[in-house]
Design a protein around this motif. Structure first.
Motif, PDB file in Angstrom:
ATOM      1  N   CYS A   1     -10.914  26.118  33.535  1.00 31.38           N
ATOM      2  CA  CYS A   1     -11.963  25.094  33.440  1.00 31.38           C
ATOM      3  C   CYS A   1     -12.978  25.298  34.564  1.00 31.38           C
ATOM      4  N   HIS A   2     -14.250  25.462  34.164  1.00 28.61           N
ATOM      5  CA  HIS A   2     -15.309  25.728  35.148  1.00 28.61           C
ATOM      6  C   HIS A   2     -15.459  24.576  36.142  1.00 28.61           C
ATOM      7  N   ARG A   3     -14.997  23.388  35.721  1.00 26.32           N
ATOM      8  CA  ARG A   3     -15.236  22.220  36.556  1.00 26.32           C
ATOM      9  C   ARG A   3     -14.080  21.938  37.517  1.00 26.32           C
ATOM     10  N   CYS A   4     -12.831  22.030  37.010  1.00 22.67           N
ATOM     11  CA  CYS A   4     -11.701  21.596  37.838  1.00 22.67           C
ATOM     12  C   CYS A   4     -10.605  22.647  37.996  1.00 22.67           C
ATOM     13  N   GLY A   5     -10.737  23.778  37.312  1.00 27.48           N
ATOM     14  CA  GLY A   5      -9.705  24.809  37.448  1.00 27.48           C
ATOM     15  C   GLY A   5      -8.497  24.602  36.538  1.00 27.48           C
ATOM     16  N   GLY A   6      -8.523  23.557  35.731  1.00 28.97           N
ATOM     17  CA  GLY A   6      -7.428  23.276  34.797  1.00 28.97           C
ATOM     18  C   GLY A   6      -7.448  24.214  33.595  1.00 28.97           C
ATOM     19  N   PRO A   7      -6.522  23.983  32.620  1.00 33.83           N
ATOM     20  CA  PRO A   7      -6.447  24.865  31.454  1.00 33.83           C
ATOM     21  C   PRO A   7      -7.645  24.700  30.516  1.00 33.83           C
ATOM     22  N   GLY A   8      -8.495  25.718  30.473  1.00 34.10           N
ATOM     23  CA  GLY A   8      -9.735  25.670  29.691  1.00 34.10           C
ATOM     24  C   GLY A   8      -9.464  25.935  28.224  1.00 34.10           C
ATOM     25  N   LEU A   9      -9.558  24.881  27.433  1.00 36.42           N
ATOM     26  CA  LEU A   9      -9.215  24.909  26.012  1.00 36.42           C
ATOM     27  C   LEU A   9     -10.475  24.901  25.161  1.00 36.42           C
ATOM     28  N   PHE A  10     -11.535  24.276  25.691  1.00 38.56           N
ATOM     29  CA  PHE A  10     -12.773  24.045  24.941  1.00 38.56           C
ATOM     30  C   PHE A  10     -13.921  24.883  25.486  1.00 38.56           C
ATOM     31  N   THR A  11     -14.916  25.098  24.616  1.00 40.03           N
ATOM     32  CA  THR A  11     -16.155  25.735  25.030  1.00 40.03           C
ATOM     33  C   THR A  11     -17.229  24.655  25.098  1.00 40.03           C
ATOM     34  N   GLN A  12     -17.681  24.355  26.314  1.00 41.54           N
ATOM     35  CA  GLN A  12     -18.688  23.313  26.525  1.00 41.54           C
ATOM     36  C   GLN A  12     -20.072  23.937  26.491  1.00 41.54           C
ATOM     37  N   ARG A  13     -20.950  23.414  25.630  1.00 41.94           N
ATOM     38  CA  ARG A  13     -22.337  23.878  25.661  1.00 41.94           C
ATOM     39  C   ARG A  13     -23.075  23.077  26.721  1.00 41.94           C
ATOM     40  N   VAL A  14     -23.748  23.757  27.614  1.00 42.29           N
ATOM     41  CA  VAL A  14     -24.413  23.057  28.718  1.00 42.29           C
ATOM     42  C   VAL A  14     -25.938  23.127  28.598  1.00 42.29           C
ATOM     43  N   VAL A  15     -26.439  23.636  27.467  1.00 44.71           N
ATOM     44  CA  VAL A  15     -27.872  23.524  27.171  1.00 44.71           C
ATOM     45  C   VAL A  15     -28.023  22.700  25.898  1.00 44.71           C
ATOM     46  N   ASP A  16     -29.203  22.169  25.685  1.00 40.93           N
ATOM     47  CA  ASP A  16     -29.420  21.332  24.517  1.00 40.93           C
ATOM     48  C   ASP A  16     -29.806  22.171  23.307  1.00 40.93           C
TER      49      ASP A  16
ATOM     50  N   VAL B   1     -25.523  29.598  19.472  1.00 39.37           N
ATOM     51  CA  VAL B   1     -26.565  29.934  20.451  1.00 39.37           C
ATOM     52  C   VAL B   1     -26.082  31.203  21.130  1.00 39.37           C
ATOM     53  N   LEU B   2     -26.711  32.329  20.780  1.00 36.05           N
ATOM     54  CA  LEU B   2     -26.226  33.628  21.250  1.00 36.05           C
ATOM     55  C   LEU B   2     -27.009  34.095  22.463  1.00 36.05           C
ATOM     56  N   GLY B   3     -26.422  35.049  23.158  1.00 32.88           N
ATOM     57  CA  GLY B   3     -27.180  35.772  24.172  1.00 32.88           C
ATOM     58  C   GLY B   3     -27.017  35.209  25.551  1.00 32.88           C
ATOM     59  N   ALA B   4     -26.846  33.900  25.682  1.00 31.56           N
ATOM     60  CA  ALA B   4     -26.812  33.308  27.006  1.00 31.56           C
ATOM     61  C   ALA B   4     -25.407  32.820  27.336  1.00 31.56           C
ATOM     62  N   THR B   5     -24.688  33.564  28.170  1.00 30.67           N
ATOM     63  CA  THR B   5     -23.394  33.071  28.643  1.00 30.67           C
ATOM     64  C   THR B   5     -23.627  31.836  29.504  1.00 30.67           C
ATOM     65  N   ASP B   6     -24.824  31.723  30.093  1.00 34.82           N
ATOM     66  CA  ASP B   6     -25.186  30.552  30.906  1.00 34.82           C
ATOM     67  C   ASP B   6     -25.161  29.271  30.084  1.00 34.82           C
ATOM     68  N   ALA B   7     -25.245  29.410  28.769  1.00 29.64           N
ATOM     69  CA  ALA B   7     -25.337  28.234  27.911  1.00 29.64           C
ATOM     70  C   ALA B   7     -23.976  27.566  27.703  1.00 29.64           C
ATOM     71  N   TYR B   8     -22.896  28.219  28.155  1.00 28.52           N
ATOM     72  CA  TYR B   8     -21.544  27.717  27.887  1.00 28.52           C
ATOM     73  C   TYR B   8     -20.672  27.726  29.139  1.00 28.52           C
ATOM     74  N   GLU B   9     -19.715  26.804  29.151  1.00 28.14           N
ATOM     75  CA  GLU B   9     -18.660  26.809  30.161  1.00 28.14           C
ATOM     76  C   GLU B   9     -17.326  26.536  29.470  1.00 28.14           C
ATOM     77  N   ALA B  10     -16.252  27.081  30.052  1.00 31.06           N
ATOM     78  CA  ALA B  10     -14.914  26.719  29.576  1.00 31.06           C
ATOM     79  C   ALA B  10     -14.539  25.402  30.249  1.00 31.06           C
ATOM     80  N   ARG B  11     -13.932  24.493  29.480  1.00 29.91           N
ATOM     81  CA  ARG B  11     -13.547  23.188  30.026  1.00 29.91           C
ATOM     82  C   ARG B  11     -12.145  22.795  29.565  1.00 29.91           C
ATOM     83  N   CYS B  12     -11.451  22.066  30.408  1.00 29.35           N
ATOM     84  CA  CYS B  12     -10.155  21.501  30.031  1.00 29.35           C
ATOM     85  C   CYS B  12     -10.396  20.217  29.227  1.00 29.35           C
ATOM     86  N   ARG B  13      -9.332  19.624  28.703  1.00 24.89           N
ATOM     87  CA  ARG B  13      -9.522  18.442  27.842  1.00 24.89           C
ATOM     88  C   ARG B  13     -10.067  17.242  28.610  1.00 24.89           C
ATOM     89  N   ARG B  14      -9.847  17.189  29.907  1.00 23.41           N
ATOM     90  CA  ARG B  14     -10.413  16.078  30.691  1.00 23.41           C
ATOM     91  C   ARG B  14     -11.904  16.249  30.925  1.00 23.41           C
TER      92      ARG B  14
END
Ligand code: ADP
Ligand code: MG
Ligand code: ZN
Length: 202
Positions: free
Chosen positions: A151-166, A172-185
């Motif tokens: 998890c990019h935010r807390c270091g927990g088990p990253g299960l989801f792909t969070q889109r961080v752009v609108d 949305v291809l090409g930009a790894t910046d557009a996504y983060e791995a996130r845990c369920r919290r």
């Protein structure tokens, strides 16, 4: 004689392996590792990716850690099936979620013909919904590996792909910046939209 025939059949046995999980969980790394292992053992391999994924290189699968293997871009599952050569034993497929639903039947046909089909792909989209055809492929596979990211935010088990752009686009291809791995919290599918609203009201 009988025994060697039985052994021969086992060596010819095809199957489906699925490697699933969110972005950054090492799916492409694992696919590259499995395919490379066979290739070093002189087993004929072919690796494919959907032609819409041209993020780093057209003719390669590239992981976020920059491991690579040669890959043939194909438009859809029908083109993939046509491109598999008779002599090929191991068929690697990356970004399986960008294929049509026909991928399930194509993988089954190939496995039935004695090929070892290894598919890597996202099991969830950015809204946390099953990302077909990966879930359907999982229930038709002999082997399923679920990878987790950190998890990019807390270091927990990253299960989801969070889109961080609108964006409302599914892809949305090409930009790894557009996504983060996130845990369920830490995962919040509404986050990207909220960011935009805050910007607008500022
Ligand atoms: P995937 O195909 O699942 O998106 P890759 O195989 O391309 O993943 O990349 C995995 C690599 O990404 C890891 O080995 C690591 O070097 C890097 N990486 C970047 N961010 C993360 C993260 N949050 N968690 C785990 N690995 C990460
Ligand atoms: Mg990948
Ligand atoms: Zn977290």
């Amino acid at each position: 004689m009988l025994r060697s025939d039985a052994m021969h059949r086992r060596a010819d046995q095809g199957w489906i392996e699925v490697i699933c999980g969110p972005m950054f969980s090492g799916k492409s790394e694992e696919l590259i590792r499995r395919v490379t292992r066979y290739r070093i053992g002189r087993v004929p391999t072919q690796t494919f990716k959907p032609s819409l994924d041209v993020r780093y290189a057209v003719g390669e699968v590239v992981s976020h850690s920059r491991l690579t293997t040669a890959a043939e871009p194909v438009a859809d599952s029908a083109e993939l099936l046509r491109a598999v050569e008779d002599r090929t034993v191991v068929v690697g497929i990356d970004e399986g979620q960008f294929f049509d639903e026909g991928l399930v039947d194509v993988a089954s046909v190939l496995a039935g013909a004695g090929k070892k089909v290894i598919v890597a792909g996202l099991d969830l989209d950015y809204l946390g919904r099953p990302f077909e055809p990966i879930p359907s492929l999982m229930v038709r596979a002999e082997y399923v590996t679920k990878s987790l990211a950190v998890c990019h935010r807390c270091g927990g088990p990253g299960l989801f792909t969070q889109r961080v752009v609108d964006s409302d686009e599914l892809v949305v291809l090409g930009a790894t910046d557009a996504y983060e791995a996130r845990c369920r919290r830490c995962y919040d599918p509404a986050e990207a939209v909220q960011t935009t609203l805050e910007v607008e009201s500022a």
